[in-house]
Design a protein around this motif. Structure first.
Motif, short mmCIF file in Angstrom:
data_model
loop_
_atom_site.label_atom_id
_atom_site.label_comp_id
_atom_site.label_asym_id
_atom_site.label_seq_id
_atom_site.Cartn_x
_atom_site.Cartn_y
_atom_site.Cartn_z
N UNK A 1 0.87 -1.07 -0.09
CA UNK A 1 0.08 0.00 0.02
C UNK A 1 0.97 1.22 0.03
N UNK A 2 0.46 2.33 -0.71
CA UNK A 2 1.24 3.44 -0.78
C UNK A 2 0.78 4.31 0.29
N UNK A 3 1.59 5.23 0.53
CA UNK A 3 1.52 6.15 1.66
C UNK A 3 0.27 6.94 1.47
N UNK A 4 -0.11 7.67 0.13
CA UNK A 4 -1.20 8.46 0.17
C UNK A 4 -2.26 7.53 0.24
N UNK A 5 -2.65 6.23 -0.14
CA UNK A 5 -3.61 5.37 0.02
C UNK A 5 -3.93 5.20 1.55
N UNK A 6 -2.65 4.84 2.28
CA UNK A 6 -2.84 4.55 3.79
C UNK A 6 -3.61 5.85 4.26
N UNK A 7 -3.06 6.98 4.11
CA UNK A 7 -3.66 8.06 4.76
C UNK A 7 -5.15 8.11 4.66
N UNK A 8 -5.63 8.10 3.38
CA UNK A 8 -6.97 8.09 2.89
C UNK A 8 -7.83 7.23 3.72
N UNK A 9 -7.30 6.03 4.02
CA UNK A 9 -7.98 4.96 4.48
C UNK A 9 -8.03 5.08 6.25
N UNK A 10 -7.13 5.87 6.62
CA UNK A 10 -7.05 6.25 7.95
C UNK A 10 -8.04 6.92 8.87
N UNK A 62 -2.38 -6.81 11.98
CA UNK A 62 -3.43 -7.33 12.88
C UNK A 62 -3.97 -6.07 13.71
N UNK A 63 -3.47 -5.09 13.77
CA UNK A 63 -3.84 -3.78 14.35
C UNK A 63 -3.89 -2.57 13.55
N UNK A 64 -4.53 -1.73 13.99
CA UNK A 64 -4.68 -0.38 13.25
C UNK A 64 -3.87 0.75 13.67
N UNK A 65 -3.46 1.53 12.70
CA UNK A 65 -2.26 2.67 13.30
C UNK A 65 -2.84 3.95 12.58
#
Length: 404
Positions: A1-10, A62-65
């Motif tokens: 997963x790219x950084x931008x996609x990760x931030x959108x999903x956060x 297994x966890x969310x950040x």
């Protein structure tokens, strides 16, 4: 997963931990970790929070950040160097989570990771600390859980170095945006490894060199490229063309809290002595530090393109005319030996608002060294003066993050 996609999903990830949603989802074995920087939200704090959350999210799925910038969203335009660097890496403001984006209440299945600071009202929920400022003698440390992992290394020039070491410790994940953000942050924090400032150690240098090997557009002439990057970031940080004077004071602000004082500390991208010469400076200071009886301003001017040496100064102003309190703090700063700040009056004296304005000749002394000295001086002042309830001032209420 790219950084931008990760931030959108956060943001969607965070919404699952609102108590109502958590009750609907039932027994959730996943745990939420909020990764949050300090309240000044400078480039080091912002980048460290975002990149560490991304790294951990990819390795511990297994966890969310969720990374959180420790300012209200309305203050984001004040962080000009943060916005500049994030924009270069394709990170839009809409994908970021700010302190006031957190819901009033979160489920109990949440913990906190502190980066670039180690004192927080969230101490009972903190499971990990990454910091590079001297360890404070603060009662909040006693509230940290016994299992809290603490990595506090004051010799480092940047917290991003600690995050970079975590990043490179394993083969995955790899992200050009993460490498670019960490690299730029360390270059800025160390003042591009300036010998005069001495804000770095060998690990900072090693980390930048390792990150440069990860970046495709870095060639053999790293020193020249670092200087160009440093000048670019300094210019972005010093760009106050769209800010009011009050916003300039709020741009890099921290609050120093003691039993009887809440002192606003403003870090300026210019000398404090130059700031007070601006039209409307007194009105801006009174608005910025309303209801506070002491204001501390740390000024730093970085000349462009190696035009001269970095300059620092300190201003102490009592908005309630408490000259003895100003003198107490001034004396503590002058007597400071860890490191000695080498303070002296400016060449041109000023009686602006009855304040004290000192030129700092030892460039190694930074906010992380100055703040504990001021706090200790205030605590000693409070201990030697009887408390009068009419003399207790509050600047603003500390943020509530909704953890219980």
């Amino acid at each position: 997963m790219c950084l931008q996609r990760f931030l959108i999903q956060a943001r969607a990830t965070l919404s699952r931990y609102v108590p109502e949603r958590a009750a609907i989802l039932g027994d959730n074995q996943r745990k939420l970790h909020i990764v949050i920087g300090n309240e000044s939200c400078d480039l080091d704090s912002a980048v460290s929070a975002l990149t560490l959350a991304f790294i951990y999210a990819q390795r511990q799925q297994e966890h969310d950040y969720v990374p959180v910038l420790n300012i209200p969203r309305i203050d984001y335009p004040l962080k000009t160097e943060v916005g500049h660097m994030f924009s270069k890496c394709g990170i839009a403001e809409q994908s970021l989570i700010f302190r006031d984006d957190l819901p009033p209440q979160l489920s109990s299945n949440c913990s906190v990771i502190l980066v670039d600071h180690h004192i927080s009202k969230l101490a009972p929920h903190v499971v990990e600390i990454l910091d590079h400022r001297p360890l404070e003698n603060n009662p909040a440390l006693q509230l940290l859980p016994t299992h809290c992992v603490r990595q506090i290394e004051a010799e480092l020039g940047s917290c991003a170095t600690l995050v970079g070491e975590r990043y490179l410790a394993m083969d995955e994940p790899r992200s050009s945006e993460v490498a670019k953000l960490l690299h730029a942050t360390i270059v800025l924090d160390t003042i591009n490894f300036s010998p005069g400032a001495k804000r770095f150690c060998a690990r900072d240098v090693t980390m930048v060199e390792q990150l440069e090997r990860q970046l495709e557009n870095v060639n053999a002439d790293n020193k020249e490229q670092r200087q160009l990057l440093f000048d670019e970031l300094v210019a972005a940080r010093a760009d106050i063309s769209k800010l009011t004077l009050v916003e300039v004071l709020r741009k890099d602000m921290k609050l120093l809290q003691t039993e009887r004082h809440t002192v606003p500390l403003a870090g300026l991208p210019m000398l404090a002595r130059d700031f007070i010469d601006k039209n409307g400076a007194e009105q801006a200071i009174r608005e910025f530090a309303a209801d506070s009886n002491l204001l501390l301003i740390l000024g730093m001017y970085v000349p462009p393109n190696k035009a001269g040496q970095v300059q620092r100064d300190i201003a102490l102003i009592s908005l309630t005319g408490q000259t003895q309190l100003v003198e107490c703090v001034r004396r503590a700063l002058v007597d400071c030996q860890d490191p000695p700040l080498e303070l002296a009056p400016h060449d041109v004296a000023s009686n602006f608002m009855g304040g004290c304005f000192l030129r700092q000749h030892n460039l190694q002394g930074t906010r992380k060294h100055i703040l504990p000295v001021v706090k200790q001086a205030l605590s000693q002042w409070e201990a030697s003066h009887q408390c009068d309830c009419d003399d207790v001032y509050f600047f603003k209420e500390k943020p509530k993050l909704g953890l219980s």
